[in-house]
Design a protein around this motif. Structure first.
Motif, PDB file in Angstrom:
ATOM      1  N   LEU A  24       0.822  -1.211   0.000  1.00 21.57           N
ATOM      2  CA  LEU A  24       0.000   0.000   0.000  1.00 21.57           C
ATOM      3  C   LEU A  24       0.858   1.265   0.000  1.00 21.57           C
ATOM      4  O   LEU A  24       0.596   2.214  -0.755  1.00 21.57           O
ATOM      5  N   VAL A  25       1.892   1.282   0.838  1.00 13.71           N
ATOM      6  CA  VAL A  25       2.751   2.469   0.893  1.00 13.71           C
ATOM      7  C   VAL A  25       3.534   2.630  -0.411  1.00 13.71           C
ATOM      8  O   VAL A  25       3.719   3.750  -0.901  1.00 13.71           O
ATOM      9  N   THR A  26       3.993   1.526  -0.973  1.00 11.18           N
ATOM     10  CA  THR A  26       4.704   1.601  -2.246  1.00 11.18           C
ATOM     11  C   THR A  26       3.799   2.148  -3.336  1.00 11.18           C
ATOM     12  O   THR A  26       4.247   2.929  -4.199  1.00 11.18           O
ATOM     13  N   ASN A  27       2.532   1.766  -3.325  1.00 13.31           N
ATOM     14  CA  ASN A  27       1.585   2.314  -4.304  1.00 13.31           C
ATOM     15  C   ASN A  27       1.485   3.834  -4.191  1.00 13.31           C
ATOM     16  O   ASN A  27       1.477   4.546  -5.194  1.00 13.31           O
ATOM     17  N   VAL A  28       1.408   4.314  -2.952  1.00 14.85           N
ATOM     18  CA  VAL A  28       1.315   5.764  -2.743  1.00 14.85           C
ATOM     19  C   VAL A  28       2.584   6.459  -3.224  1.00 14.85           C
ATOM     20  O   VAL A  28       2.529   7.507  -3.899  1.00 14.85           O
ATOM     21  N   LEU A  29       3.743   5.895  -2.912  1.00 17.51           N
ATOM     22  CA  LEU A  29       5.009   6.492  -3.339  1.00 17.51           C
ATOM     23  C   LEU A  29       5.143   6.482  -4.860  1.00 17.51           C
ATOM     24  O   LEU A  29       5.650   7.441  -5.459  1.00 17.51           O
ATOM     25  N   LEU A  30       4.691   5.403  -5.494  1.00 17.94           N
ATOM     26  CA  LEU A  30       4.711   5.352  -6.956  1.00 17.94           C
ATOM     27  C   LEU A  30       3.797   6.423  -7.547  1.00 17.94           C
ATOM     28  O   LEU A  30       4.150   7.069  -8.549  1.00 17.94           O
ATOM     29  N   ALA A  31       2.634   6.609  -6.943  1.00 17.37           N
ATOM     30  CA  ALA A  31       1.704   7.624  -7.436  1.00 17.37           C
ATOM     31  C   ALA A  31       2.293   9.025  -7.309  1.00 17.37           C
ATOM     32  O   ALA A  31       2.150   9.861  -8.211  1.00 17.37           O
ATOM     33  N   VAL A  32       2.977   9.275  -6.203  1.00 12.90           N
ATOM     34  CA  VAL A  32       3.603  10.589  -6.017  1.00 12.90           C
ATOM     35  C   VAL A  32       4.749  10.791  -7.001  1.00 12.90           C
ATOM     36  O   VAL A  32       4.890  11.860  -7.611  1.00 12.90           O
ATOM     37  N   ALA A  33       5.584   9.767  -7.179  1.00 15.03           N
ATOM     38  CA  ALA A  33       6.736   9.886  -8.077  1.00 15.03           C
ATOM     39  C   ALA A  33       6.301  10.050  -9.527  1.00 15.03           C
ATOM     40  O   ALA A  33       6.990  10.727 -10.310  1.00 15.03           O
ATOM     41  N   CYS A  34       5.192   9.437  -9.902  1.00 17.24           N
ATOM     42  CA  CYS A  34       4.716   9.494 -11.295  1.00 17.24           C
ATOM     43  C   CYS A  34       3.526  10.433 -11.442  1.00 17.24           C
ATOM     44  O   CYS A  34       2.757  10.309 -12.415  1.00 17.24           O
ATOM     45  N   ALA A  35       3.350  11.365 -10.511  1.00 18.73           N
ATOM     46  CA  ALA A  35       2.197  12.267 -10.527  1.00 18.73           C
ATOM     47  C   ALA A  35       2.067  13.061 -11.825  1.00 18.73           C
ATOM     48  O   ALA A  35       0.957  13.179 -12.369  1.00 18.73           O
ATOM     49  N   PRO A  36       3.150  13.630 -12.372  1.00 20.27           N
ATOM     50  CA  PRO A  36       2.984  14.358 -13.652  1.00 20.27           C
ATOM     51  C   PRO A  36       2.456  13.479 -14.785  1.00 20.27           C
ATOM     52  O   PRO A  36       1.613  13.926 -15.580  1.00 20.27           O
ATOM     53  N   LEU A  37       2.947  12.253 -14.857  1.00 22.65           N
ATOM     54  CA  LEU A  37       2.470  11.347 -15.902  1.00 22.65           C
ATOM     55  C   LEU A  37       1.008  10.996 -15.690  1.00 22.65           C
ATOM     56  O   LEU A  37       0.212  10.988 -16.646  1.00 22.65           O
ATOM     57  N   LEU A  38       0.626  10.702 -14.462  1.00 22.26           N
ATOM     58  CA  LEU A  38      -0.768  10.368 -14.179  1.00 22.26           C
ATOM     59  C   LEU A  38      -1.688  11.548 -14.435  1.00 22.26           C
ATOM     60  O   LEU A  38      -2.806  11.379 -14.948  1.00 22.26           O
ATOM     61  N   ALA A  39      -1.232  12.761 -14.107  1.00 22.56           N
ATOM     62  CA  ALA A  39      -2.042  13.948 -14.370  1.00 22.56           C
ATOM     63  C   ALA A  39      -2.222  14.163 -15.873  1.00 22.56           C
ATOM     64  O   ALA A  39      -3.320  14.505 -16.336  1.00 22.56           O
ATOM     65  N   ALA A  40      -1.158  13.955 -16.642  1.00 26.81           N
ATOM     66  CA  ALA A  40      -1.265  14.114 -18.096  1.00 26.81           C
ATOM     67  C   ALA A  40      -2.205  13.074 -18.696  1.00 26.81           C
ATOM     68  O   ALA A  40      -2.988  13.384 -19.605  1.00 26.81           O
ATOM     69  N   LEU A  41      -2.144  11.854 -18.187  1.00 26.65           N
ATOM     70  CA  LEU A  41      -3.055  10.814 -18.686  1.00 26.65           C
ATOM     71  C   LEU A  41      -4.505  11.137 -18.353  1.00 26.65           C
ATOM     72  O   LEU A  41      -5.419  10.795 -19.122  1.00 26.65           O
ATOM     73  N   ALA A  55       5.850   9.253 -24.294  1.00 22.77           N
ATOM     74  CA  ALA A  55       7.066   8.433 -24.280  1.00 22.77           C
ATOM     75  C   ALA A  55       8.172   9.131 -23.500  1.00 22.77           C
ATOM     76  O   ALA A  55       8.933   8.492 -22.753  1.00 22.77           O
ATOM     77  N   VAL A  56       8.268  10.454 -23.658  1.00 16.46           N
ATOM     78  CA  VAL A  56       9.261  11.221 -22.908  1.00 16.46           C
ATOM     79  C   VAL A  56       8.873  11.318 -21.437  1.00 16.46           C
ATOM     80  O   VAL A  56       9.702  11.118 -20.533  1.00 16.46           O
ATOM     81  N   LEU A  57       7.600  11.589 -21.182  1.00 14.33           N
ATOM     82  CA  LEU A  57       7.157  11.754 -19.800  1.00 14.33           C
ATOM     83  C   LEU A  57       7.200  10.439 -19.020  1.00 14.33           C
ATOM     84  O   LEU A  57       7.316  10.443 -17.787  1.00 14.33           O
ATOM     85  N   SER A  58       7.127   9.328 -19.728  1.00 15.12           N
ATOM     86  CA  SER A  58       7.158   8.031 -19.046  1.00 15.12           C
ATOM     87  C   SER A  58       8.501   7.752 -18.375  1.00 15.12           C
ATOM     88  O   SER A  58       8.608   6.824 -17.564  1.00 15.12           O
ATOM     89  N   ALA A  59       9.524   8.554 -18.706  1.00 17.45           N
ATOM     90  CA  ALA A  59      10.835   8.362 -18.067  1.00 17.45           C
ATOM     91  C   ALA A  59      10.755   8.523 -16.556  1.00 17.45           C
ATOM     92  O   ALA A  59      11.611   8.019 -15.827  1.00 17.45           O
ATOM     93  N   LEU A  60       9.715   9.197 -16.072  1.00 16.47           N
ATOM     94  CA  LEU A  60       9.541   9.332 -14.622  1.00 16.47           C
ATOM     95  C   LEU A  60       9.340   7.979 -13.953  1.00 16.47           C
ATOM     96  O   LEU A  60       9.584   7.830 -12.746  1.00 16.47           O
ATOM     97  N   CYS A  61       8.894   6.999 -14.721  1.00 21.19           N
ATOM     98  CA  CYS A  61       8.649   5.678 -14.152  1.00 21.19           C
ATOM     99  C   CYS A  61       9.946   4.937 -13.825  1.00 21.19           C
ATOM    100  O   CYS A  61       9.929   4.024 -12.983  1.00 21.19           O
ATOM    101  N   ALA A  62      11.038   5.300 -14.483  1.00 23.87           N
ATOM    102  CA  ALA A  62      12.285   4.554 -14.311  1.00 23.87           C
ATOM    103  C   ALA A  62      12.806   4.604 -12.874  1.00 23.87           C
ATOM    104  O   ALA A  62      12.964   3.551 -12.228  1.00 23.87           O
TER     105      ALA A  62
END
Length: 235
Positions: A24-41, A55-62
């Motif tokens: 659960l905590v990892t999910n929250v941290l992933l959401a925060v780290a990838c917030a710009p990508l999720l907002a754009a989607l 494709a460029v914005l997905s680099a936040l997932c790395a």
């Protein structure tokens, strides 16, 4: 019957609670780290029409993935910490994980554009398996390198890519299964963002990480000596 009804040991409850808490905590941290990508989607109605931008914005997932993989590794060692492993995995491998992700995204983009171009020709269908296999291989190798970076952040990239490519190709069926699970995760996030990000993301990523770790067993700390001897014998 009595064995089935017997209460589980305290250690079992602690492990289950630790795994649920980590997920659960990892999910929250992933959401925060990838917030710009999720907002754009959430804003863009047709992401496929703007695929170069995503494709460029997905680099936040790395770096976010390396942080999640570090959390899973700590969980396997019996640690209940989540924020510190995620932060360490994110920070230590951020630069190199971005390079790996950018190279993989560029390769997959080129393969996709070429596949669309040749699909209009008479011999295009015959090349479809090649493009699909190459794309799956690229994605699997990128995930494998990120998994190694999460546990060995000080190793040079060129020392990681070669063994990852060899081991992924050797156990291609497991790598293909990983890509299917990743595709399922992306599909769930696109269709049901809240459920995908806050509930299902960590279990699916943990499955990918565990499978990848099994693929990379020879180059993990316990198997490095054996891998080195194998490389020396071949050279």
């Amino acid at each position: 019957m009595r064995a089935l009804l017997r209460p589980a040991r305290q250690e079992t409850y602690e492990k289950v609670f630790r795994a649920v808490h980590t997920g659960l905590v990892t999910n929250v941290l992933l959401a925060v780290a990838c917030a710009p990508l999720l907002a754009a989607l959430a804003i863009v109605r047709d992401p496929l029409a703007s695929w170069p931008f995503f494709a460029v914005l997905s680099a936040l997932c790395a770096p976010a993935l390396t942080g999640a993989f570090r959390c899973f590794a700590e969980l396997g060692e019996g640690s209940a910490a989540v924020f510190r492993p995620f932060r360490d995995g994110y920070r230590r491998a951020a630069g190199r994980s971005l390079i790996v992700w950018a190279a993989g995204a560029a390769a997959v983009s080129v393969l996709a554009v070429d596949a669309v171009a040749v699909s209009r020709t008479a011999w295009g269908p015959a090349l479809a398996p090649f493009f699909a296999t190459a794309a799956v291989l690229v994605v699997a190798v990128v995930v494998a390198v990120l998994a190694l970076l999460a546990e060995q952040p000080s190793v040079r990239l060129r020392d990681l890519v070669r063994p990852c490519l060899y081991l992924v190709a050797r156990r291609w069926y497991l790598a293909a299964a990983n890509v299917v699970v990743l595709g399922l995760a992306v599909t769930v996030i696109l269709l049901k963002p809240v459920i995908g990000v806050l509930l299902l993301c960590s279990p699916l990523l943990y499955l990918v990480w565990a499978t990848t770790r099994f693929i990379l067993a020879p180059v993990l700390p316990s198997g490095q000596a054996r891998w080195a001897r194998r490389l020396d014998s071949r050279t």
